[in-house]
Write a protein that holds these residues in place. Sequence first.
Motif, PDB file in Angstrom:
ATOM      1  N   GLY A 164       0.581  -0.980  -0.187  1.00  0.00           N
ATOM      2  CA  GLY A 164      -0.005  -0.052  -0.019  1.00  0.00           C
ATOM      3  C   GLY A 164       0.926   1.446  -0.287  1.00  0.00           C
ATOM      4  N   TRP A 165       0.216   2.393  -0.122  1.00  0.00           N
ATOM      5  CA  TRP A 165       1.091   3.672  -0.072  1.00  0.00           C
ATOM      6  C   TRP A 165      -0.026   4.381   0.942  1.00  0.00           C
ATOM      7  N   PHE A 166       1.074   5.307   1.750  1.00  0.00           N
ATOM      8  CA  PHE A 166       0.429   6.211   2.933  1.00  0.00           C
ATOM      9  C   PHE A 166       1.231   7.603   2.456  1.00  0.00           C
ATOM     10  N   ARG A 167       0.680   8.537   3.178  1.00  0.00           N
ATOM     11  CA  ARG A 167       1.371  10.101   2.860  1.00  0.00           C
ATOM     12  C   ARG A 167       1.256  10.881   4.064  1.00  0.00           C
ATOM     13  N   GLN A 168       2.185  11.644   4.338  1.00  0.00           N
ATOM     14  CA  GLN A 168       2.302  12.595   5.494  1.00  0.00           C
ATOM     15  C   GLN A 168       2.399  13.929   5.118  1.00  0.00           C
ATOM     16  N   ALA A 169       1.599  14.922   5.120  1.00  0.00           N
ATOM     17  CA  ALA A 169       1.725  16.198   4.854  1.00  0.00           C
ATOM     18  C   ALA A 169       2.486  17.054   6.151  1.00  0.00           C
ATOM     19  N   PRO A 170       3.081  18.127   5.928  1.00  0.00           N
ATOM     20  CA  PRO A 170       3.634  18.806   7.024  1.00  0.00           C
ATOM     21  C   PRO A 170       2.833  18.829   8.244  1.00  0.00           C
ATOM     22  N   GLY A 171       2.988  18.695   9.269  1.00  0.00           N
ATOM     23  CA  GLY A 171       2.463  18.803  10.582  1.00  0.00           C
ATOM     24  C   GLY A 171       1.035  17.960  10.661  1.00  0.00           C
ATOM     25  N   LYS A 172       1.036  16.994   9.833  1.00  0.00           N
ATOM     26  CA  LYS A 172      -0.042  15.946   9.935  1.00  0.00           C
ATOM     27  C   LYS A 172       0.488  14.730  10.322  1.00  0.00           C
ATOM     28  N   GLU A 173      -0.326  13.710  10.710  1.00  0.00           N
ATOM     29  CA  GLU A 173      -0.322  12.333  10.826  1.00  0.00           C
ATOM     30  C   GLU A 173      -0.079  11.486   9.375  1.00  0.00           C
ATOM     31  N   ARG A 174       0.446  10.556   9.484  1.00  0.00           N
ATOM     32  CA  ARG A 174       0.818   9.821   8.124  1.00  0.00           C
ATOM     33  C   ARG A 174      -0.668   9.068   8.074  1.00  0.00           C
ATOM     34  N   GLU A 175      -1.031   9.150   6.789  1.00  0.00           N
ATOM     35  CA  GLU A 175      -2.599   8.617   6.412  1.00  0.00           C
ATOM     36  C   GLU A 175      -2.392   7.559   5.229  1.00  0.00           C
ATOM     37  N   PHE A 176      -3.615   6.735   5.394  1.00  0.00           N
ATOM     38  CA  PHE A 176      -3.635   5.575   4.363  1.00  0.00           C
ATOM     39  C   PHE A 176      -4.220   6.282   3.270  1.00  0.00           C
ATOM     40  N   VAL A 177      -3.613   5.925   2.015  1.00  0.00           N
ATOM     41  CA  VAL A 177      -3.845   6.495   0.550  1.00  0.00           C
ATOM     42  C   VAL A 177      -4.544   5.271  -0.151  1.00  0.00           C
ATOM     43  N   ALA A 178      -3.770   4.023  -0.272  1.00  0.00           N
ATOM     44  CA  ALA A 178      -4.507   2.949  -0.868  1.00  0.00           C
ATOM     45  C   ALA A 178      -3.781   1.678  -0.661  1.00  0.00           C
ATOM     46  N   ALA A 179      -4.241   0.411  -1.073  1.00  0.00           N
ATOM     47  CA  ALA A 179      -3.798  -0.814  -0.811  1.00  0.00           C
ATOM     48  C   ALA A 179      -4.225  -1.841  -1.758  1.00  0.00           C
ATOM     49  N   ILE A 180      -3.349  -2.645  -1.983  1.00  0.00           N
ATOM     50  CA  ILE A 180      -3.676  -3.714  -3.010  1.00  0.00           C
ATOM     51  C   ILE A 180      -3.577  -5.014  -2.319  1.00  0.00           C
TER      52      ILE A 180
END
Length: 125
Positions: free
Chosen positions: A34-50
């Motif tokens: 899967g993929w996750f992302r983290q914006a500045p000042g935010k927690e890491r979040e789920f984007v997609a999974a397979i």
Amino acid sequence: VQLQASGGGLVQAGGSLRLSCAASGRTFSMHGVGWFRQAPGKEREFVAAITWSGGSTYYADSVKGRFTISRDNAKNTQYLQMNSLKPEDTGVYYCAADASSVYRLRNDIRNIDYWGKGTLVTVSS
């Protein structure tokens, strides 16, 4: 399993990018990824999974219809095609793999088996 993400960069809003994540290890094909992302000042979040077979995919509501996750087990690589990018998609994108297939990827981020180093995606307005 070791993971290496690539493909990030600077793109204008509305543009596209394709991220890749190369994996080492013979068991890659048995893991959900899967993929996750983290914006500045935010927690890491789920984007997609397979799933390991590629038969099922899952997306965060914020990227549905714009992002597509895929994998090529013969190449030990997963991909994230990102279209119609928005400034709010900016962040460091991480790839991940887990032996539970997609359960922990979707529900238990703190216990995911493997993480790659991130790649920065910047979307300008």
